[in-house]
Design a protein around this motif. Structure first.
Motif, PDB file in Angstrom:
ATOM      1  N   LEU A 226       0.852  -1.195   0.000  1.00 51.85           N
ATOM      2  CA  LEU A 226       0.000   0.000   0.000  1.00 51.85           C
ATOM      3  C   LEU A 226       0.886   1.242   0.000  1.00 51.85           C
ATOM      4  N   ASP A 227       0.624   2.164  -0.912  1.00 54.16           N
ATOM      5  CA  ASP A 227       1.522   3.317  -1.042  1.00 54.16           C
ATOM      6  C   ASP A 227       0.794   4.651  -0.996  1.00 54.16           C
ATOM      7  N   ILE A 228      -0.369   4.677  -0.338  1.00 50.56           N
ATOM      8  CA  ILE A 228      -1.096   5.946  -0.214  1.00 50.56           C
ATOM      9  C   ILE A 228      -1.165   6.345   1.254  1.00 50.56           C
ATOM     10  N   MET A 333      -7.743  -2.700   2.958  1.00 50.04           N
ATOM     11  CA  MET A 333      -7.189  -1.405   2.549  1.00 50.04           C
ATOM     12  C   MET A 333      -6.436  -1.532   1.227  1.00 50.04           C
ATOM     13  N   ALA A 334      -5.608  -2.568   1.118  1.00 48.77           N
ATOM     14  CA  ALA A 334      -4.812  -2.755  -0.095  1.00 48.77           C
ATOM     15  C   ALA A 334      -5.694  -3.071  -1.294  1.00 48.77           C
ATOM     16  N   ARG A 335      -6.693  -3.920  -1.079  1.00 49.56           N
ATOM     17  CA  ARG A 335      -7.604  -4.273  -2.185  1.00 49.56           C
ATOM     18  C   ARG A 335      -8.383  -3.061  -2.664  1.00 49.56           C
ATOM     19  N   MET A 336      -8.826  -2.237  -1.721  1.00 47.63           N
ATOM     20  CA  MET A 336      -9.584  -1.044  -2.093  1.00 47.63           C
ATOM     21  C   MET A 336      -8.703  -0.070  -2.879  1.00 47.63           C
ATOM     22  N   ALA A 337      -7.434   0.070  -2.456  1.00 51.60           N
ATOM     23  CA  ALA A 337      -6.533   0.990  -3.146  1.00 51.60           C
ATOM     24  C   ALA A 337      -6.274   0.543  -4.586  1.00 51.60           C
ATOM     25  N   LYS A 338      -6.221  -0.773  -4.791  1.00 54.21           N
ATOM     26  CA  LYS A 338      -5.950  -1.297  -6.135  1.00 54.21           C
ATOM     27  C   LYS A 338      -7.189  -1.253  -7.026  1.00 54.21           C
ATOM     28  N   ALA A 339      -8.369  -1.477  -6.426  1.00 53.74           N
ATOM     29  CA  ALA A 339      -9.600  -1.520  -7.229  1.00 53.74           C
ATOM     30  C   ALA A 339     -10.756  -0.935  -6.417  1.00 53.74           C
ATOM     31  N   PRO A 340     -10.832   0.399  -6.346  1.00 50.97           N
ATOM     32  CA  PRO A 340     -11.894   1.023  -5.546  1.00 50.97           C
ATOM     33  C   PRO A 340     -13.293   0.645  -6.038  1.00 50.97           C
ATOM     34  N   VAL A 341     -14.194   0.429  -5.093  1.00 53.09           N
ATOM     35  CA  VAL A 341     -15.593   0.124  -5.417  1.00 53.09           C
ATOM     36  C   VAL A 341     -16.279   1.398  -5.897  1.00 53.09           C
ATOM     37  N   THR A 342     -17.165   1.263  -6.867  1.00 54.39           N
ATOM     38  CA  THR A 342     -17.980   2.395  -7.312  1.00 54.39           C
ATOM     39  C   THR A 342     -19.281   2.411  -6.508  1.00 54.39           C
TER      40      THR A 342
END
Length: 368
Positions: A226-228, A333-342
């Protein structure tokens, strides 16, 4: 729709969430054609009062009654409330945050609006048992409105409350005011980009579990790349703030966490966040998650009692993790950063005013 006369009773209109949602609910019912009146027990107002909403201060809570509170005092205070209700003759009375007094009322259609989940608030068994006994004493055989289905279930199954009825009704929301507040200019700290940060909006206190949040965030960086950055909004007692600051340093996160303190308008930050994260041990129906969805910002939450399970529905369930599963929280957190839900309107329909207010209108009328 039958026209009704509806009274709300609350201790004061101090700057809390319960007061805010009561004012909004009362005013929306008024706008739908009902006669609505808010009775306060002392003159302490911080919220903006809606134009046209009838508010009467009964002045039954004073510095003296606070200092000498006994059951006898409560009954005297309740008699004054009863007199005001008898003069106005509401068909439905809803009590909020003043039940120590209103439990003594003799009114046929009195509801007690419970906004929090007492079942998860105490770690000490003795304090927990005392709190549960108080709930059973106050609300046994009475009519109750629970702020969520989870609060209802815990009142019945954990606390052991045997009420006359417990009706779950969400707090009502409109999307437009939040969109308007989120439109204010926002200056993000250096290194924080719009749409590329995680956000936590919570008081700095043990129940909100910022320690869990920080450890999971560190794990997401170390193990998932995670890099944000993580932005924190909130304030607390000095000792709680000092602990949080020390922990940020101990975890080596000074360059990645931006703690901005308290802001009266968090909505621009919510709007621009990649996702909102909630890590509390207990909630009632966490407003911050609903408000994020209203702004079409995705949410990540621990499955604490109660509320998050009812908010993170459909595909959002993938970002609801067990309360103590810090590894799962880091992964989310990492999954959301890579592919945010709409986020779409279907994710928050159940909380919108037009779907909630009919449940208040359906409360059984019955003139005294």
């Amino acid at each position: 729709m039958n026209h009704q006369r509806i009274a709300f009773v609350i201790e004061d209109l101090y700057g809390g969430g319960a007061q805010k949602s009561l004012l909004y609910t009362a005013d929306q019912l008024r706008q739908r054609g009902h006669d609505v009146k808010v009775f306060t027990l002392r003159d302490k107002v911080e919220h903006r009062l809606p134009d046209g909403l009838d508010i009467e201060n009964l002045a039954v809570v004073t510095r003296l009654t606070k200092a000498t509170s006994t059951v006898l005092t409560e009954k005297r205070q309740a008699r004054k409330v009863q007199k005001a209700l008898s003069a106005w003759q509401p068909e439905v009375v809803i009590s909020c945050s003043c039940d120590k007094i209103t439990r003594h009322l003799d009114w046929p259609n009195l509801y007690f609006w419970i906004k929090s989940d007492v079942s998860a608030k105490f770690s000490d068994p003795a304090a927990r048992d005392k709190a549960f006994a108080k709930v059973r004493r106050f609300y046994g055989g009475r009519k109750v409105i629970a702020v969520s289905e989870g609060v209802k279930q815990n009142l019945e199954q954990v606390v052991g409350l045997e009420a006359e009825t417990i009706i779950p009704i969400y707090n009502p929301y409109e999307r437009e005011p939040f969109v308007a507040m989120a439109d204010e200019p926002l200056s993000l700290p250096a290194g924080v980009e719009k749409g590329r940060y995680l956000l936590s909006v919570a008081a700095i206190e043990p129940r909100k579990r910022q320690d869990r949040l920080l450890r999971a965030y560190r794990q997401a960086r170390d193990e998932h790349g995670l890099d944000i950055p993580l932005v924190l909004l909130g304030k607390g007692k000095p000792e709680n703030e000092q602990r949080l600051k020390a922990m940020i340093g101990e975890l080596g996160l000074d360059d990645h966490i931006h703690w901005l303190g308290y802001t009266a308008n968090p909505y621009p930050y919510i709007l621009d966040a990649l996702a909102m994260v909630l890590t509390s041990d207990a909630e009632g129906l966490p407003r911050v998650l609903i408000e994020a969805l209203l702004l079409h910002t995705p949410v990540i939450s621990v499955d604490c009692p109660s509320g998050p399970k009812e908010i993170l529905t459909q595909e959002l369930k993938d970002f609801l993790v067990a309360r103590d599963d810090e590894a799962g929280l880091a992964s989310a957190m990492a999954r959301m950063a890579k592919a945010p839900v709409t986020i779409e309107p279907r994710h928050y329909q159940q909380f919108l005013t037009q779907n909630v207010l009919p449940k208040f209108e359906a409360l059984q009328p019955g003139l005294a």
